[in-house]
Motif scaffolding. Structure first.
Motif, PDB file in Angstrom:
ATOM      1  N   ALA A 113      78.695  36.058  13.107  1.00 56.92           N
ATOM      2  CA  ALA A 113      79.312  35.157  12.109  1.00 56.92           C
ATOM      3  C   ALA A 113      78.604  35.154  10.762  1.00 56.92           C
ATOM      4  O   ALA A 113      79.216  35.051   9.834  1.00 56.92           O
ATOM      5  CB  ALA A 113      78.960  33.631  13.016  1.00 56.92           C
ATOM      6  N   THR A 114      77.303  35.258  10.791  1.00 56.29           N
ATOM      7  CA  THR A 114      76.663  35.283   9.354  1.00 56.29           C
ATOM      8  C   THR A 114      77.128  36.409   8.474  1.00 56.29           C
ATOM      9  O   THR A 114      77.239  36.080   7.395  1.00 56.29           O
ATOM     10  CB  THR A 114      75.015  35.316   9.812  1.00 56.29           C
ATOM     11  OG1 THR A 114      74.395  34.265  10.604  1.00 56.29           O
ATOM     12  CG2 THR A 114      74.288  35.397   8.320  1.00 56.29           C
ATOM     13  N   ALA A 115      77.191  37.431   9.211  1.00 60.48           N
ATOM     14  CA  ALA A 115      77.697  38.512   8.319  1.00 60.48           C
ATOM     15  C   ALA A 115      79.011  38.538   7.831  1.00 60.48           C
ATOM     16  O   ALA A 115      79.352  38.873   6.859  1.00 60.48           O
ATOM     17  CB  ALA A 115      77.552  40.061   8.992  1.00 60.48           C
ATOM     18  N   VAL A 116      79.736  37.853   8.519  1.00 58.33           N
ATOM     19  CA  VAL A 116      81.282  37.504   8.272  1.00 58.33           C
ATOM     20  C   VAL A 116      81.469  36.681   7.177  1.00 58.33           C
ATOM     21  O   VAL A 116      82.087  36.741   5.967  1.00 58.33           O
ATOM     22  CB  VAL A 116      82.229  37.172   9.492  1.00 58.33           C
ATOM     23  CG1 VAL A 116      83.572  36.509   9.060  1.00 58.33           C
ATOM     24  CG2 VAL A 116      82.247  38.139  10.658  1.00 58.33           C
ATOM     25  N   ALA A 117      80.665  35.510   7.295  1.00 58.20           N
ATOM     26  CA  ALA A 117      80.628  34.428   6.211  1.00 58.20           C
ATOM     27  C   ALA A 117      80.057  34.964   4.749  1.00 58.20           C
ATOM     28  O   ALA A 117      80.462  34.811   3.901  1.00 58.20           O
ATOM     29  CB  ALA A 117      79.702  33.494   6.751  1.00 58.20           C
ATOM     30  N   ALA A 118      79.092  36.186   5.018  1.00 57.14           N
ATOM     31  CA  ALA A 118      78.563  36.692   3.815  1.00 57.14           C
ATOM     32  C   ALA A 118      79.300  37.565   3.306  1.00 57.14           C
ATOM     33  O   ALA A 118      79.541  37.604   1.903  1.00 57.14           O
ATOM     34  CB  ALA A 118      77.224  37.261   4.109  1.00 57.14           C
ATOM     35  N   ILE A 158      85.872  44.730   4.608  1.00 59.72           N
ATOM     36  CA  ILE A 158      85.458  43.343   4.223  1.00 59.72           C
ATOM     37  C   ILE A 158      86.778  42.899   3.483  1.00 59.72           C
ATOM     38  O   ILE A 158      87.238  43.285   2.316  1.00 59.72           O
ATOM     39  CB  ILE A 158      84.389  43.318   3.259  1.00 59.72           C
ATOM     40  CG1 ILE A 158      83.058  43.851   3.849  1.00 59.72           C
ATOM     41  CG2 ILE A 158      83.819  41.920   2.815  1.00 59.72           C
ATOM     42  CD1 ILE A 158      81.921  44.304   2.958  1.00 59.72           C
ATOM     43  N   VAL A 159      87.512  41.836   3.985  1.00 60.13           N
ATOM     44  CA  VAL A 159      88.556  41.395   3.444  1.00 60.13           C
ATOM     45  C   VAL A 159      88.341  40.725   2.026  1.00 60.13           C
ATOM     46  O   VAL A 159      87.205  39.757   2.228  1.00 60.13           O
ATOM     47  CB  VAL A 159      89.559  40.502   4.487  1.00 60.13           C
ATOM     48  CG1 VAL A 159      90.642  39.833   3.939  1.00 60.13           C
ATOM     49  CG2 VAL A 159      89.661  41.332   5.834  1.00 60.13           C
ATOM     50  N   GLY A 160      89.171  40.898   1.067  1.00 59.86           N
ATOM     51  CA  GLY A 160      88.790  40.189   0.064  1.00 59.86           C
ATOM     52  C   GLY A 160      88.020  41.195  -1.171  1.00 59.86           C
ATOM     53  O   GLY A 160      87.629  40.706  -2.053  1.00 59.86           O
ATOM     54  N   HIS A 161      87.480  42.231  -0.474  1.00 65.34           N
ATOM     55  CA  HIS A 161      86.455  43.008  -1.084  1.00 65.34           C
ATOM     56  C   HIS A 161      87.133  44.331  -1.332  1.00 65.34           C
ATOM     57  O   HIS A 161      86.989  45.050  -2.417  1.00 65.34           O
ATOM     58  CB  HIS A 161      85.009  43.101  -0.477  1.00 65.34           C
ATOM     59  CG  HIS A 161      84.197  43.909  -1.257  1.00 65.34           C
ATOM     60  ND1 HIS A 161      83.645  43.801  -2.461  1.00 65.34           N
ATOM     61  CD2 HIS A 161      83.524  44.891  -0.945  1.00 65.34           C
ATOM     62  CE1 HIS A 161      82.794  44.759  -2.836  1.00 65.34           C
ATOM     63  NE2 HIS A 161      82.882  45.555  -2.039  1.00 65.34           N
ATOM     64  N   ASN A 162      87.198  45.007  -0.127  1.00 68.53           N
ATOM     65  CA  ASN A 162      87.824  46.577  -0.198  1.00 68.53           C
ATOM     66  C   ASN A 162      88.838  46.686   0.646  1.00 68.53           C
ATOM     67  O   ASN A 162      89.562  47.819   0.907  1.00 68.53           O
ATOM     68  CB  ASN A 162      86.647  47.227   0.208  1.00 68.53           C
ATOM     69  CG  ASN A 162      86.229  47.242   1.693  1.00 68.53           C
ATOM     70  OD1 ASN A 162      86.715  46.456   2.263  1.00 68.53           O
ATOM     71  ND2 ASN A 162      85.108  48.056   2.126  1.00 68.53           N
TER      72      ASN A 162
END
Length: 203
Positions: A53-58, A102-106
């Motif tokens: 969860a931490t990595a998803v949020a980051a 990473i949705v919203g990034h790549n």
């Protein structure tokens, strides 16, 4: 100078067909690109953590996810060894996918890695080709084609060595000639595709 990102995920370092074929691909690639760069990750020897969860949020600000995404973005081509385990991909490869997408990034057809060519060596102990009894059990090519092209917009190509267990399973002995032919074809395709990709990137 072209950069190849090479990922292996087979559990065994010796006797792995996917590793042998990816190694052959890299050898030809290096011959064509003596000044090029190969970035290598052995996902079995050095597995990535499962996404939490931490990595998803980051997202991309997470140190590991940012590193993996940048590594992918810097690659001119990608090579993935993906043996079939229990009808699907190794969990270590799934962990890489979960971390790097990473949705919203790549992610997306217009993302920063869209169009990057990726060659997948999808080895398997039996045959799951169209028309075979276990055709419906093939979840390696089906999944990777969808996730790599659908999520990242990558251009996906496959090399598929089949029947790799024929020489170790007595009940598959009659399939040895087909297994040998598949092996020969896989190595030929590795050389051919590496040369074609090198020429394309040099153009």
């Amino acid at each position: 100078m072209a950069t190849l990102l090479h990922l292996d995920s087979a559990v065994f370092s010796e006797g792995s067909m996917s590793r042998e074929v990816t190694a052959a691909f890299v050898t030809t690639w290096r011959e064509q690109h003596p000044d090029g760069k190969v970035v290598y990750r052995d996902l079995a020897a050095d597995p990535l953590p499962h996404l939490d969860a931490t990595a998803v949020a980051a997202g991309a600000t997470d140190t590991l996810r940012g590193e993996l995404a940048a590594e992918l973005a810097a690659a001119d081509a990608v090579l993935i060894g993906a043996p079939m385990y229990n009808f699907s991909i190794p969990s270590t490869l799934k962990a890489w996918l979960d971390q790097v997408i990473i949705v919203g990034h790549n992610a997306g057809a217009e993302g920063p890695v869209a169009g990057t060519p990726v060659t997948v060596v999808a080895s398997r102990g039996g045959s799951y080709a169209p028309g075979t009894p276990r055709e419906d059990f093939e979840f390696v090519q089906n999944y990777l084609e969808k996730v790599l092209s659908g999520m990242l917009g990558l251009e996906v190509d496959f090399i598929v060595p089949e029947l790799t267990l024929a020489r170790s399973k007595p009940e598959m002995a009659e399939l040895i000639p087909l297994a040998d032919a598949s092996r020969t074809q896989a190595f030929a395709e590795a050389a051919e595709k590496a040369k074609a990709l090198a020429a394309r990137l040099a153009a």
